[in-house]
Design an enzyme around this catalytic site. Structure first.
Site, mmCIF file in Angstrom:
data_model
loop_
_atom_site.group_PDB
_atom_site.id
_atom_site.type_symbol
_atom_site.label_atom_id
_atom_site.label_comp_id
_atom_site.label_asym_id
_atom_site.label_seq_id
_atom_site.Cartn_x
_atom_site.Cartn_y
_atom_site.Cartn_z
ATOM 1 N N ASP A 275 34.696 37.309 46.879
ATOM 2 C CA ASP A 275 35.294 38.637 46.839
ATOM 3 C C ASP A 275 34.338 39.698 47.343
ATOM 4 O O ASP A 275 33.129 39.628 47.146
ATOM 5 C CB ASP A 275 35.674 39.013 45.394
ATOM 6 C CG ASP A 275 36.957 38.337 44.957
ATOM 7 O OD1 ASP A 275 37.737 37.949 45.840
ATOM 8 O OD2 ASP A 275 37.154 38.202 43.747
ATOM 9 N N ASP B 257 37.455 40.900 34.794
ATOM 10 C CA ASP B 257 38.557 40.440 35.631
ATOM 11 C C ASP B 257 39.906 41.004 35.217
ATOM 12 O O ASP B 257 40.887 40.863 35.956
ATOM 13 C CB ASP B 257 38.618 38.911 35.617
ATOM 14 C CG ASP B 257 37.535 38.277 36.486
ATOM 15 O OD1 ASP B 257 36.932 39.000 37.297
ATOM 16 O OD2 ASP B 257 37.296 37.063 36.344
ATOM 17 N N ARG C 30 32.379 31.325 47.347
ATOM 18 C CA ARG C 30 31.315 31.738 46.439
ATOM 19 C C ARG C 30 31.051 30.690 45.363
ATOM 20 O O ARG C 30 29.920 30.501 44.923
ATOM 21 C CB ARG C 30 31.667 33.085 45.790
ATOM 22 C CG ARG C 30 30.503 33.638 44.985
ATOM 23 C CD ARG C 30 30.705 35.042 44.524
ATOM 24 N NE ARG C 30 29.475 35.506 43.903
ATOM 25 C CZ ARG C 30 28.446 36.027 44.543
ATOM 26 N NH1 ARG C 30 28.505 36.147 45.852
ATOM 27 N NH2 ARG C 30 27.360 36.397 43.912
#
Length: 435
Positions: free
Chosen positions: A121, A319, A97
């Site tokens: 992800d 996160d 990504r």
């Protein structure tokens, strides 16, 4: 595929040094393509996603020299953008990504680019609209080839403009900034992300000769320049690792010192963990967490249940939501975890429930955690890591649990955490990597 085998329930002790920041690295390394002059980057983490990006930059023709375990010199004087048309590039970029961060520098310097839909992800929708809309406002023209699943982009005439972003995307802001620094005229970006990693990028670009003002705010002004030079840059320590280690200390009742944290750049992160009842001391630039038998969640002033939610900086980073959730499973009290920015990041809680945690998953964005207050220890199970952050949260749970746990799909963890098993072993953890 490798597996972590963990015998939990052991108290850990010692010092640990956080790696260089993964999210900053992906931006900074991409920015080396903006100049033909040498750029040296220090504190680069040795993790899968970063290594893949370095490999891609080298494949593009940039000279990559490894100066030490964590230092690289990049000289992008002979970049061949025809590599973007190859199957090798498509395959590598689609699997990473972070490859989207190459777009801004390539468009700014070479005026055209091709890219596949990037990977990463599986944590819900992660739109690239902010990146593409920003490029379009600067004058880039997009064409999506549905048969080849490729974006063809013409950016031969980038011009500065005013833009109001649709979301404060960190990677989107970074990509637009990198495109704008070489565009003609002045670009104003409102509702820009202002994370420390983006501040670091802007400061580095300014040292290279860019003219960016408003750094640290959500209103950036970029005066385009004709070319950029070289520089040296040192990445910040990874704030997500720092938060993870704070959570690890609490869950395992361990005495841990986290070294060289750049506390001034951590924002609200330490305060959120303090609200969970975790004690810590700032010792210079180190964070000392003493061994705690128990920790109690705060409530709001009116007595209502604590809510921890994510938000763009200076709010709490998404996160670390999974780490907070795991830590709350052994606290005294209850907390509502509200993951606003991604709708699938809480789906790993079924594994924690299997371990004995008391969690009610309200919907894809919210989970109510009823802390066990150490009255019942989590128990080891076999599980799989769904993504980087959930994987480390499950690893922390396993280290605190009774019995043996096995975590498969640990390639996901390796994408974001450098030699995590070896560093945990140095603290006394009983963890084994099985090929």
């Amino acid at each position: 595929m490798s597996i972590f085998k963990i015998k939990g329930g052991k108290k850990l002790k010692g010092e640990i040094i956080p790696q260089g920041a993964k999210n900053e690295a992906l931006q900074i390394l991409s920015a080396t393509l903006l100049s033909a002059e040498p750029i040296t980057i220090h504190n680069v983490p040795n993790i899968v996603d970063v290594n893949k990006l370095i490999e891609l930059i080298g494949d593009l023709g940039s000279k990559v020299e490894k100066l030490g375990p964590e230092s690289y010199r990049f000289t992008a004087s002979n970049v061949d953008i025809n590599f973007l048309e190859t199957d090798t590039y498509r395959k590598k970029a689609a699997a990473l990504r972070g490859s989207v961060m190459l777009l801004g520098p390539i468009l700014a310097r070479f005026g055209k680019a091709t890219m596949p839909k990037p990977g990463g992800d599986k944590i819900g929708r992660r739109r690239l609209d902010t990146h593409f809309l920003g490029f379009q406002k600067l004058g880039a023209k997009f064409n999506f080839d549905s048969e080849e699943h490729l974006f063809h982009i013409d950016a031969s005439e980038l011009k500065g403009c005013y833009m109001l972003l649709d979301e404060a995307s960190v990677t989107g802001t970074a990509n637009i900034v990198m495109a704008a620094v070489l565009a003609k005229g002045t670009t104003t970006i409102y509702y820009a992300a202002c994370e420390p990693y983006l501040q670091q990028l802007c400061l580095m670009l300014n040292r290279m000769g860019a003219k960016i003002s408003g750094i640290g705010s959500n209103l950036l002004t970029i005066e385009g320049v004709a070319k950029l030079g070289g520089t040296d840059h040192t990445l910040l320590p990874d704030m997500i690792e720092i938060g993870s280690f704070i959570g690890l200390a609490a869950m395992t009742q361990s005495e841990i010192t986290i070294k060289n944290c750049r506390i001034d750049m951590l924002g609200i992160i330490p305060e959120i963990f303090k609200r969970l009842g975790i004690k810590m001391e700032f010792r210079g630039d180190d964070i000392y967490i003493p061994s705690q038998e128990r920790y109690e969640l705060e409530t709001f002033i009116d007595g209502s249940i604590l809510t921890v939610s994510d938000a763009p900086w200076p709010g709490f980073t998404p996160d670390l939501i999974s780490i907070v959730l795991v830590v709350a499973t052994q606290a005294k009290g209850s907390v509502l975890i509200h993951q606003k920015m991604f709708e699938s990041r809480l789906f790993f809680v079924d594994k924690l429930i299997d371990m004995g945690a008391q969690i009610i998953l309200c919907d894809p964005h919210r989970a109510n955690v009823i802390g066990l207050d150490r009255k019942q220890q989590l128990k080891g199970i076999k599980m799989s890591s769904p993504d980087i952050r959930a994987g480390v949260a499950l690893l922390i749970a396993a280290l605190s649990a009774s019995g043996t746990s096995e975590i498969s799909n640990i390639d996901q963890i390796d994408r974001g955490y450098q030699n995590i098993d070896q560093r945990l072993k140095a603290l006394g953890a009983d963890i084994e990597r099985i090929a």
